[in-house]
Enzyme design. Structure first.
Site, short mmCIF file in Angstrom:
data_model
loop_
_atom_site.label_atom_id
_atom_site.label_comp_id
_atom_site.label_asym_id
_atom_site.label_seq_id
_atom_site.Cartn_x
_atom_site.Cartn_y
_atom_site.Cartn_z
CB SER A 91 33.06 -28.98 8.23
OG SER A 91 32.10 -29.12 9.23
CG ASP A 122 32.46 -23.25 13.65
OD1 ASP A 122 31.25 -23.56 13.57
OD2 ASP A 122 33.34 -23.77 12.94
CG HIS A 143 31.19 -24.16 10.16
ND1 HIS A 143 32.02 -24.95 10.90
CD2 HIS A 143 30.80 -24.91 9.10
CE1 HIS A 143 32.14 -26.14 10.33
NE2 HIS A 143 31.42 -26.14 9.22
#
Length: 737
Positions: free
Chosen positions: A584, A669, A704
């Site tokens: 991320s 995501d 995610h």
């Protein structure tokens, strides 16, 4: 090292001219077309990338399978959490060998112990039940495995189901449970209601909710959040049990796109909380937990740059507030009156009274009010601590812990009147422990600790066979950057060992040193694992965070490169044996570090990386963009646009050799759109002059967090570790413990 020789040709993405208006002028973005998820060409390209990655990873299948088996063999597949006690019930979770998801359970507390404090309960009642022989009076509240099948999710394109439980919230009486479920990975939930007496759902469904839910005390209603099209929780609604969701009542609407809201309950059970926050400002509203019709009451109105969190201390008729108001950069603790309908301004900021003064370098992260104690969570010098304080004077001492490079924090403590603090402790060599410490009473005496549960590690784990330590790198501007490390006791520090360096560095989130059973597959093969505590995180206090955001964001990347260089210079590893990893915002860290120094490592893993920074932050229609202005800056302002353009990984790939790279994405995501890693890999393949391979794996039915099942997650981790082990030349089999 045996180099894989796949037959697949790397898929070069088609370059299509597309003019994109961005701060600083229009540019051509040749891979903009990958944003169109409805375009069959996009799906075909992602599937071709997956096939290419599988061709490279295929020769590693034996090692992947071996590492997966090692992970599975170490983790307690049949396991039970320590129970939490409330209103005559003990609540816990079980996992069952062969099943992907947990089973949520409760059992009645023996009559003679109902209402007793934790410290007065027999230790055997506080410890987990035997997972191989569940008690006869156990009640299954929710079996996630059953629900995943009952909802008929169907197999995604990768052959796996997606099931995410966003929360299981039992009503105050214990009669009902509201549970939130997502079957796409998009983190938008349905709320369902279960009657725990019958074990069946009532049929009520709230169709679109965010994280968080809070029951009123009479079981009649609960609050929940709703997300907007930008995936921002922007409204709080009240649902009344037994009614259709169309009749739900809007309680709070937040129009400011920078603010995210959530709901919760005070430990005192007197109030529900609506908390609103941007990255730099917060505001809290209280609601009467006994009256669903009562309107919210404001604690203190928002003031840009002022953050505060609230807990209720009914024994002293006050709120205890953690805040940075008054220039308290590392936060202070103050008190205020509880607002009422007759005196709504009792908690106004000009009425706050000091309790624990600001101490520079000691970051106060939160407080927990107990009837006779105040517990304060703090961090200083990259160390966490929990301090037990007098609720009147604020004075107290931290809990003593065994290891300097470790983590300690508050565990679940649902009861305000408890004379026991439950906390969590662990380190890079000590599996996580759940510990009860007596706060008051003569039997046991105050300060007495009792181990309730320790993370199980099968296979005869011996912590004495591993060494954890702290080191410091020096950034280009002279700043000392902490690094936490762990290795097998037999691994030499002479430059011959492989090393995996992990980093994040954003949102004031801290990567505290903790234990990982999966990590042993690295350590037992002679690799070192290290965490770079770079600026932008919170490990060294609020200033550490401020010095790694906005225009100072490049410090984060320079710190990480400095940590990598230090590991080589100190003989921990060699350049051709170093791997780097982040996810991320940590994936942004990996991409930016590689652009700073393409030969910084031999291998890089970037999971769901935020790498198309300028384009994403310039498009307010993308989920979360506006909220993120307070973290990264608004690119319509020249001072931020220039800095973003200087580090955005997609925009700064250099025509030089880059290391072997494994990059992941999730098609659903909502946090980092799949096209960011897809565009970045396309740019890497078209621009770099050697190195690689550049592998992109997109989970076509996940978000995610990747695939939701625990065995799927272990398999994905085994794949990453096998890639790292192979590319860094680690020994193929463990050295033994």
């Amino acid at each position: 090292m045996t180099e894989p020789t796949p037959d697949a040709v790397p898929p070069f993405a088609e370059r299509r001219p597309h003019t994109l208006e961005r701060p600083g002028g229009a540019i051509d973005d040749p891979y903009f077309w990958l944003r169109d998820r409805e375009d069959p060409a996009v799906t075909a390209y992602l599937e071709a990338e997956n096939a290419h990655a599988e061709a490279w990873l295929g020769p590693l299948e034996g090692l992947i399978g071996t590492v997966f088996d090692e992970i599975k063999a170490r983790i307690e597949e049949d396991d039970t959490s320590a129970p939490n006690f409330r209103d005559g019930w003990a609540y816990y979770r079980r996992t069952v060998a062969g099943q992907q998801y947990p089973v949520h359970c409760r059992r009645p507390v023996p009559a003679e112990h109902v209402g007793a404090d934790l410290v007065d309960l027999p230790i055997e009642l506080r410890r987990p039940v035997d997972p191989s022989s569940p008690p006869g009076d156990e009640v299954v509240l929710l079996d996630e495995n059953v629900e995943a099948g009952r909802l008929a999710l169907g197999a995604q394109s990768d052959g796996h189901d997606q099931f995410t439980l966003g929360g299981l919230h039992v009503s105050p009486s214990g009669r009902y449970a509201a549970w939130l479920v997502d079957t796409t990975g998009a983190e938008v939930f349905e709320v369902r209601i279960r009657d725990l007496e019958t074990g069946e759902d009532t049929g009520e469904i709230v169709p679109r909710a965010g994280y968080g839910l809070a029951w009123y005390e009479d079981d009649a209603a609960f609050l929940y959040t709703v997300t907007d099209d930008a995936w921002r929780p922007h409204q709080v609604w009240r649902h009344t049990l037994g009614t259709d969701a169309s009749a739900d009542v809007l309680v709070h609407d937040e129009p400011d796109e920078r603010f995210w809201l959530g709901v919760g309950r005070t430990r005192s059970r007197e109030h529900l909380i609506i908390g609103l926050g941007s990255k730099v400002t917060s505001e809290t509203w209280l609601l009467d937990a006994h009256d669903p019709e009562a309107p919210p009451l404001l604690v203190a109105e928002r003031e840009t740059g002022v953050e505060y969190d609230v807990d209720h201390d009914p024994a002293r008729d006050r709120l205890v507030i953690t805040t940075n108001a008054g220039g308290a950069e590392d936060f202070q603790v103050v008190t205020a009156g509880v607002p009422t309908s007759d005196a709504p301004d009792r908690a106004a900021r000009d009425r706050w009274q000091p309790l624990i003064a600001h101490r520079s370098g000691v970051r106060v992260e939160g407080v927990a009010c107990f009837a006779d104690h105040l517990v304060v969570a703090e961090r200083t010098e990259a160390r966490t601590q929990v301090r037990l304080c007098d609720p009147v004077t604020g004075e107290g001492e931290p809990l003593l812990v065994e290891e300097e490079v470790s983590s300690v924090g508050m565990g679940p403590n649902p009861e305000y009147r408890s004379r026991t603090l439950r906390y969590v402790y662990g380190s890079m060599t000590t599996p996580a422990q759940l510990v009860d410490v007596a706060l008051d009473g003569s039997d046991p005496k105050p300060g007495t600790k009792q181990l309730v549960k320790q993370q199980g590690v099968r296979g005869g784990y011996d912590r004495e066979r591993y060494v954890g330590w702290r080191d410091w790198a020096t950034a280009p501007d002279g700043t000392r950057v902490p690094i936490s490390l762990v290795r097998h006791v037999d691994t030499p520090i002479d430059g011959s060992a492989p090393c995996l360096l992990y980093g994040y560095g954003a949102y004031e989130m801290s990567l505290d040193p903790g234990f990982s059973a999966a990590r042993l597959s690295l350590l037992d093969r002679g690799a070192v694992f290290a965490i770079a505590h770079v600026r932008g995180g919170g490990e060294m206090g609020r200033r550490w965070y401020e010095d790694g955001k906005f225009a100072a964001k490049p410090n984060t990347f320079a710190d990480f490169v400095a940590c990598a260089d230090h590991l080589v210079d100190a003989g921990v590893t060699a350049r051709d044996r170093l791997a780097i990893r982040g996810g991320s915002a940590g994936g942004l860290l990996i991409g930016a570090a590689l652009n700073l120094k393409p030969d910084v490592a031999a291998v890089a893993v970037a999971e769901v990386p935020f790498v198309d920074v300028v384009s994403t932050m310039s498009d307010p229609t993308i989920p979360l963009t506006v909220i993120e202005y307070d973290e990264w800056g608004d690119p319509t302002l020249p001072e931020f646009a220039e800095v973003m353009a200087s580090y955005s990984p997609y925009d700064n790939v250099r025509p030089e050799p880059y290391p072997a790279m494994l990059v992941t994405a999730g098609l659903n995501d909502p946090r980092v759109q799949y096209w960011e890693p897809a565009k970045w890999v396309a740019m890497l393949r078209a621009t770099t002059t050697g190195g690689g391979p550049f592998l992109l794996k997109t989970q076509m039915g996940a978000g995610h967090a990747g695939r939701s099942g625990r065995y799927d997650a272990w398999r994905d981790e085994a794949e990453v570790l096998a890639f790292v082990l192979t590319r860094t030349g680690a020994v193929p089999t463990p050295s033994g413990t």
